[in-house]
Motif scaffolding. Sequence first.
Motif, PDB file in Angstrom:
ATOM      1  N   ALA A  56      84.792  23.947  21.598  1.00 38.04           N
ATOM      2  CA  ALA A  56      83.646  23.510  20.801  1.00 38.04           C
ATOM      3  C   ALA A  56      83.966  22.197  20.089  1.00 38.04           C
ATOM      4  N   ALA A  57      85.197  22.076  19.600  1.00 36.48           N
ATOM      5  CA  ALA A  57      85.598  20.842  18.912  1.00 36.48           C
ATOM      6  C   ALA A  57      85.549  19.658  19.865  1.00 36.48           C
ATOM      7  N   LEU A  58      86.026  19.874  21.079  1.00 35.15           N
ATOM      8  CA  LEU A  58      86.011  18.801  22.080  1.00 35.15           C
ATOM      9  C   LEU A  58      84.579  18.370  22.408  1.00 35.15           C
ATOM     10  N   LEU A  59      83.711  19.358  22.604  1.00 37.17           N
ATOM     11  CA  LEU A  59      82.323  19.026  22.939  1.00 37.17           C
ATOM     12  C   LEU A  59      81.644  18.292  21.792  1.00 37.17           C
ATOM     13  N   ALA A  60      81.920  18.744  20.570  1.00 38.61           N
ATOM     14  CA  ALA A  60      81.334  18.068  19.407  1.00 38.61           C
ATOM     15  C   ALA A  60      81.801  16.615  19.354  1.00 38.61           C
ATOM     16  N   ALA A  61      83.103  16.414  19.581  1.00 35.87           N
ATOM     17  CA  ALA A  61      83.643  15.045  19.523  1.00 35.87           C
ATOM     18  C   ALA A  61      83.066  14.191  20.650  1.00 35.87           C
ATOM     19  N   ALA A  62      82.933  14.774  21.838  1.00 34.82           N
ATOM     20  CA  ALA A  62      82.368  14.014  22.963  1.00 34.82           C
ATOM     21  C   ALA A  62      80.941  13.591  22.638  1.00 34.82           C
ATOM     22  N   ALA A  63      80.163  14.514  22.062  1.00 37.84           N
ATOM     23  CA  ALA A  63      78.774  14.196  21.732  1.00 37.84           C
ATOM     24  C   ALA A  63      78.703  13.132  20.632  1.00 37.84           C
ATOM     25  N   VAL A  64      79.519  13.307  19.609  1.00 36.96           N
ATOM     26  CA  VAL A  64      79.465  12.357  18.476  1.00 36.96           C
ATOM     27  C   VAL A  64      79.919  10.966  18.918  1.00 36.96           C
ATOM     28  N   THR A  65      81.011  10.893  19.680  1.00 39.67           N
ATOM     29  CA  THR A  65      81.479   9.551  20.099  1.00 39.67           C
ATOM     30  C   THR A  65      80.487   8.917  21.084  1.00 39.67           C
ATOM     31  N   ARG A  66      79.868   9.729  21.916  1.00 37.03           N
ATOM     32  CA  ARG A  66      78.858   9.187  22.849  1.00 37.03           C
ATOM     33  C   ARG A  66      77.682   8.606  22.069  1.00 37.03           C
ATOM     34  N   LEU A  67      77.266   9.324  21.031  1.00 42.01           N
ATOM     35  CA  LEU A  67      76.133   8.849  20.232  1.00 42.01           C
ATOM     36  C   LEU A  67      76.494   7.606  19.420  1.00 42.01           C
ATOM     37  N   ARG A  68      77.705   7.592  18.876  1.00 39.00           N
ATOM     38  CA  ARG A  68      78.084   6.494  17.967  1.00 39.00           C
ATOM     39  C   ARG A  68      78.583   5.257  18.700  1.00 39.00           C
ATOM     40  N   TYR A  69      79.363   5.469  19.790  1.00 37.12           N
ATOM     41  CA  TYR A  69      79.987   4.317  20.456  1.00 37.12           C
ATOM     42  C   TYR A  69      79.449   4.087  21.870  1.00 37.12           C
ATOM     43  N   ARG A  70      78.502   4.893  22.311  1.00 35.37           N
ATOM     44  CA  ARG A  70      77.891   4.804  23.648  1.00 35.37           C
ATOM     45  C   ARG A  70      78.842   5.215  24.771  1.00 35.37           C
ATOM     46  N   VAL A  71      80.063   5.528  24.458  1.00 32.22           N
ATOM     47  CA  VAL A  71      80.999   6.059  25.469  1.00 32.22           C
ATOM     48  C   VAL A  71      81.716   7.270  24.869  1.00 32.22           C
ATOM     49  N   VAL A  72      82.229   8.103  25.738  1.00 32.69           N
ATOM     50  CA  VAL A  72      83.028   9.248  25.252  1.00 32.69           C
ATOM     51  C   VAL A  72      84.457   8.750  25.073  1.00 32.69           C
ATOM     52  N   ASP A  73      84.955   8.826  23.849  1.00 29.73           N
ATOM     53  CA  ASP A  73      86.284   8.287  23.539  1.00 29.73           C
ATOM     54  C   ASP A  73      87.349   9.344  23.838  1.00 29.73           C
ATOM     55  N   ALA A  74      88.243   9.040  24.806  1.00 25.63           N
ATOM     56  CA  ALA A  74      89.227  10.040  25.253  1.00 25.63           C
ATOM     57  C   ALA A  74      90.215  10.406  24.153  1.00 25.63           C
ATOM     58  N   SER A  75      90.712   9.408  23.411  1.00 28.76           N
ATOM     59  CA  SER A  75      91.736   9.728  22.414  1.00 28.76           C
ATOM     60  C   SER A  75      91.135  10.518  21.254  1.00 28.76           C
ATOM     61  N   LEU A  76      89.901  10.196  20.875  1.00 34.78           N
ATOM     62  CA  LEU A  76      89.269  10.976  19.793  1.00 34.78           C
ATOM     63  C   LEU A  76      88.941  12.387  20.266  1.00 34.78           C
ATOM     64  N   CYS A  77      88.559  12.527  21.540  1.00 36.07           N
ATOM     65  CA  CYS A  77      88.306  13.872  22.080  1.00 36.07           C
ATOM     66  C   CYS A  77      89.597  14.690  22.100  1.00 36.07           C
ATOM     67  N   ALA A  78      90.707  14.020  22.448  1.00 30.82           N
ATOM     68  CA  ALA A  78      92.002  14.716  22.439  1.00 30.82           C
ATOM     69  C   ALA A  78      92.342  15.156  21.017  1.00 30.82           C
ATOM     70  N   ASN A  79      92.098  14.264  20.065  1.00 33.72           N
ATOM     71  CA  ASN A  79      92.347  14.629  18.664  1.00 33.72           C
ATOM     72  C   ASN A  79      91.483  15.817  18.247  1.00 33.72           C
ATOM     73  N   ALA A  80      90.231  15.801  18.680  1.00 30.00           N
ATOM     74  CA  ALA A  80      89.324  16.893  18.313  1.00 30.00           C
ATOM     75  C   ALA A  80      89.781  18.213  18.932  1.00 30.00           C
ATOM     76  N   TRP A  81      90.268  18.142  20.158  1.00 31.54           N
ATOM     77  CA  TRP A  81      90.768  19.358  20.824  1.00 31.54           C
ATOM     78  C   TRP A  81      91.890  19.996  19.976  1.00 31.54           C
ATOM     79  N   VAL A  82      92.826  19.154  19.560  1.00 28.92           N
ATOM     80  CA  VAL A  82      93.944  19.687  18.758  1.00 28.92           C
ATOM     81  C   VAL A  82      93.450  20.135  17.381  1.00 28.92           C
ATOM     82  N   ALA A  83      92.470  19.410  16.830  1.00 29.73           N
ATOM     83  CA  ALA A  83      91.917  19.839  15.536  1.00 29.73           C
ATOM     84  C   ALA A  83      91.257  21.211  15.665  1.00 29.73           C
ATOM     85  N   GLY A  84      90.597  21.448  16.798  1.00 28.33           N
ATOM     86  CA  GLY A  84      89.998  22.766  17.034  1.00 28.33           C
ATOM     87  C   GLY A  84      91.063  23.850  17.109  1.00 28.33           C
ATOM     88  N   LEU A  85      92.176  23.521  17.764  1.00 21.87           N
ATOM     89  CA  LEU A  85      93.288  24.483  17.835  1.00 21.87           C
ATOM     90  C   LEU A  85      93.857  24.737  16.442  1.00 21.87           C
TER      91      LEU A  85
END
Lengths: 59, 425
Positions: free
Chosen positions: B264-293
Motif C-alpha cells: 500500500a505504501a508503494l502504491l501511495a508513493a507511486a500515485a503521489v509522485t506521478r501526480l506531483r512530478y508526472r513520472v513515478v519516482d523509483a527511489s521515492l517508491c523504494a523509500n516508501a516500500w521500506v517505510a511501509g515495512l
Amino acid sequence: MRLAGFLLMPAGGIIVLAALSMLPPGAAREAFVLAGVAIQGFGLGVAIRSHLPRPEEKE
Amino acid sequence: MKPPVLPDNVAALAFVCVLLMPCAVAGLALLAAGLARSRNVAHSLLSALCAVGVAGVVYFAVGAAWQGTPGGREAVLWAGGRPWGWIGSGRLLLLGVSGDVSSAPLFTMFGLFAVCLAAIIPLGAAAERWRLGACCASTAGFAALVYAPFAHWTWGGGWLAQLGATFHLGGGFLDTGGAGTVQAAGGLAALALAWILGPRRGKFHPDGTPAAVPAHNAAFVLAGCFLAWLGYLGLNCAGALLFARCDVRGAAIVPLNVTLSAGAALLAAAAVTRLRYRVVDASLCANAWVAGLAAASAASSAVTPAGSVIVGLVAGTLVIFSVEWLELRLKIDDPAGAVSVHAIGGLWGLLAAGVLANTGPEQWLAQVVGIAALLGFVLPAAYGFNWLLDRRRSQRVPPDAERRGLDLHELGAGAYPDFMTHEEF
C-alpha cells in the motif's frame, strides 16, 4: 538555542513520566501526557530551527 | 527469573524467522549503496559491514546484558510506588547464555540481528561524507548507550513493556517488530548525524536550493527492497512469536499484514509522485516500500489486514512529503531518506498501532508514552554522543576526499575501476 531544544525534549519526557506516576487514570493524566509530548515537539522545533543555515553559512 | 519457555514448534518457527533477519540488513545496505554515487559505493557497503560488526561485538560485550530478556534480571527504580525497570542487569559477555530450554539463546539471536539492523540505518543519512573510523565509534556508542537501554524498556521487560500491567494502558507499549526500537531509534540517530555532519559538498546552491544528486544504481535500490521485504517478514514474525506470545497459527497474519502495508505504501508513493512530478519516482517508491515495512513493524500481529493497508497508505504518502520537507525547508541532506523512512515511518507505525490494534483500552496512550521516550531519550542521547565524538575529531571527511570519492580516499580503490566516471561536483 540548540541546547535549549535538546533540553526541552527530555524535560517533556519527564512530564510524561510524572503524569503517569502521579495522576490517576482519566482526562487529567491524558492531558498531561499530551502536554509533555507537545513540549517535546516544541523542543524538536527549536532544535530544527537552530540547525537551519544562516544566510552567510549557505554554500 | 529466566526468559519464558516457548513450545517447541513456536521456538522452531522463531528460529527460522530470526535467521531471515540479516536479509533486512543486506537490503538496507544495498539500498543505501545504490542511492550513493559510484565513487562512494564500496565505502558505503564496507561501512555497513563495519557497523554490523561493531554493533554485534558491542551487543556481545554489554548490549545483551543491558537489553535483557523478558523475565530476566533488571535494575529497578521505584517511583510513585511502582517499579520502573530501566536497564537489564544480566551477565556481560553473554556469560550464562546456553542452549537450555529457557529460549534465552533465541532472544539473544533476535537481539543481535535487531541491533545490527538499527546500527546501519544512520548510514543512509550520513552517506558520502562519514569517515569509516567515526562510523565505527559512533555505532559502538549508539549500540551500547542508546539502543540497549531503549531495547530493554520495550523488549527486555522494562517499564514501557510493563505499562499495561502497572498503569493499565492497553497491553503495554506495542512494538513487536521494532518500529520504535529499531526503526525510529535508528532514524532519530540518523537525524542527529545528518545535523552534525552537515550537507554534502555542493548539495545546496548558494541561494539555498538543493541540487539533485542522482542515485548511481537504481537496480541496487530496488533489489534491496526485495531483500528487505524478506528480512522484515522474519523480523516481524519472530517479534510476534517472542514478544506478543503468538502461537504458530496466530503468527500467520503477520506476513500478510507486513506485505499489505509495504504494498500500500508503494502504491501511495507511486500515485503521489506521478501526480506531483508526472513520472513515478523509483527511489521515492523504494523509500516508501521500506517505510511501509517499518510502519507495519509496530503491531503486525494485532491489527487487521485492512488496518495494515491504512498504515501503509499513510506511511507511503508521509515519506514523499517528508523527504521533500527535510531537503527543501530544513536543509537536511539525507541521501538515502533514512530519517523519513525509518524515523517518520516508525513513529507513524507506533501511533497507528495505538489506534488500530485490538489490545485493550488506552493503548494509544501507551504508544504516545513510547514516542515520548524516543524523543526524550534517543534523539538527545544520540545527538549528544555524536557531538562529543565530533568535538574530539571531526566525523566528516575533508572536502577533497568528498570530491575524489570516499572509495579512493579511504579504501584506495574505486568500486568500478573499469568504468569511466564523469566529473561531478
